[in-house]
Design an enzyme around this catalytic site. Structure first.
Site, short mmCIF file in Angstrom:
data_model
loop_
_atom_site.label_atom_id
_atom_site.label_comp_id
_atom_site.label_asym_id
_atom_site.label_seq_id
_atom_site.Cartn_x
_atom_site.Cartn_y
_atom_site.Cartn_z
N ASP A 99 0.85 -1.18 0.00
CA ASP A 99 0.00 0.00 0.00
C ASP A 99 0.89 1.24 0.00
O ASP A 99 2.12 1.14 -0.16
CB ASP A 99 -0.98 -0.03 1.18
N HIS A 100 0.28 2.39 0.17
CA HIS A 100 0.99 3.67 0.13
C HIS A 100 2.05 3.83 1.21
O HIS A 100 3.03 4.55 1.02
CB HIS A 100 -0.02 4.82 0.23
N CYS B 111 2.56 -3.60 4.17
CA CYS B 111 1.74 -2.43 4.48
C CYS B 111 2.34 -1.80 5.73
O CYS B 111 3.49 -2.09 6.05
CB CYS B 111 0.26 -2.79 4.63
N GLY B 112 1.60 -0.99 6.43
CA GLY B 112 2.15 -0.34 7.62
C GLY B 112 2.62 -1.33 8.67
O GLY B 112 3.74 -1.24 9.17
N THR B 113 1.76 -2.28 9.02
CA THR B 113 2.11 -3.29 10.03
C THR B 113 2.32 -4.67 9.44
O THR B 113 2.87 -5.54 10.10
CB THR B 113 1.01 -3.42 11.10
N GLY B 114 1.81 -4.92 8.24
CA GLY B 114 1.83 -6.24 7.63
C GLY B 114 0.63 -7.06 8.03
O GLY B 114 0.37 -8.12 7.45
N GLY C 88 -2.94 -6.14 8.26
CA GLY C 88 -4.14 -6.03 7.41
C GLY C 88 -3.96 -6.67 6.05
O GLY C 88 -4.83 -7.40 5.57
N HIS D 68 7.13 -25.28 8.58
CA HIS D 68 6.06 -26.00 9.25
C HIS D 68 4.68 -25.77 8.65
O HIS D 68 3.82 -26.64 8.76
CB HIS D 68 6.01 -25.63 10.73
N ARG E 130 6.30 0.00 8.83
CA ARG E 130 6.37 0.85 10.03
C ARG E 130 6.81 0.06 11.26
O ARG E 130 6.93 0.61 12.35
CB ARG E 130 5.01 1.49 10.30
N ARG F 80 4.90 -34.68 9.44
CA ARG F 80 3.74 -34.36 10.29
C ARG F 80 3.18 -32.98 9.95
O ARG F 80 2.00 -32.73 10.14
CB ARG F 80 4.11 -34.45 11.77
N HIS F 81 4.03 -32.12 9.41
CA HIS F 81 3.57 -30.77 9.05
C HIS F 81 2.62 -30.82 7.86
O HIS F 81 1.68 -30.04 7.78
CB HIS F 81 4.76 -29.86 8.76
N ARG G 163 -0.85 -31.38 9.00
CA ARG G 163 -1.46 -30.19 9.60
C ARG G 163 -1.87 -29.18 8.53
O ARG G 163 -2.92 -28.56 8.65
CB ARG G 163 -0.50 -29.58 10.61
#
Length: 152
Positions: free
Chosen positions: A8-9, A65-68, A70, A98, A109, A132-133, A136
């Protein structure tokens, strides 16, 4: 390897730096994000990269994005996507080993560029361990198809 990258921006500069870094290492980068700092909704980039991964137009994806958070949540709404939001290399590595994650997300950010490079490297260098992974991951796919644990 062909990698789809979206942003994003808030993550234009980090996307450019990560793209250049990966291209210098020989990866082919396909840009599904914005190159403008004008407001851009992260779900658009997330869905574009997610569909490119599912449709095998790219081998995997990276979202920023800002935090990753969303952008990762939006990507995970696409059937077949296992996006891991990571702020350090160890989780990125294990998400591939895994969980067979096919998209990595992180926040411009939250992490600096050098840490972002380490996160990306750890994720790209890791391989799914199967065993096993795999069972899952299959359970996750069953849940996604409304056949899994939640419906019993």
């Amino acid at each position: 390897m062909k990698i789809g990258i979206g942003n994003d921006h808030s993550a234009v500069e980090m996307k450019k730096e990560i793209s250049a870094y990966l291209q210098a290492k020989g990866y082919e980068i396909i840009n599904y994000g914005t190159d403008s700092t004008e407001s851009y909704p992260y779900p658009k980039a997330a869905v574009a990269v997610a569909h490119a991964v599912v449709d095998k137009e790219v081998d995997c994806g990276i979202l920023i994005c800002g935090t990753g958070i969303g952008i990762g949540i939006a990507a995970n709404k696409v059937k077949g996507i296992r996006c891991a939001t990571c702020s350090e290399p160890y989780s990125a590595k294990l998400s591939k080993m895994h969980n067979n994650s096919n998209i990595l997300s992180f926040g411009a950010r939250v992490v600096g560029i050098e840490l972002a490079k380490m996160i990306v490297d750890s994720w790209l260098e890791a391989e799914f361990e199967e065993g096993r992974h795999a069972q899952r991951v299959k359970m996750i796919e069953e849940i996604e198809n409304n056949e899994g644990l939640m419906n019993k």
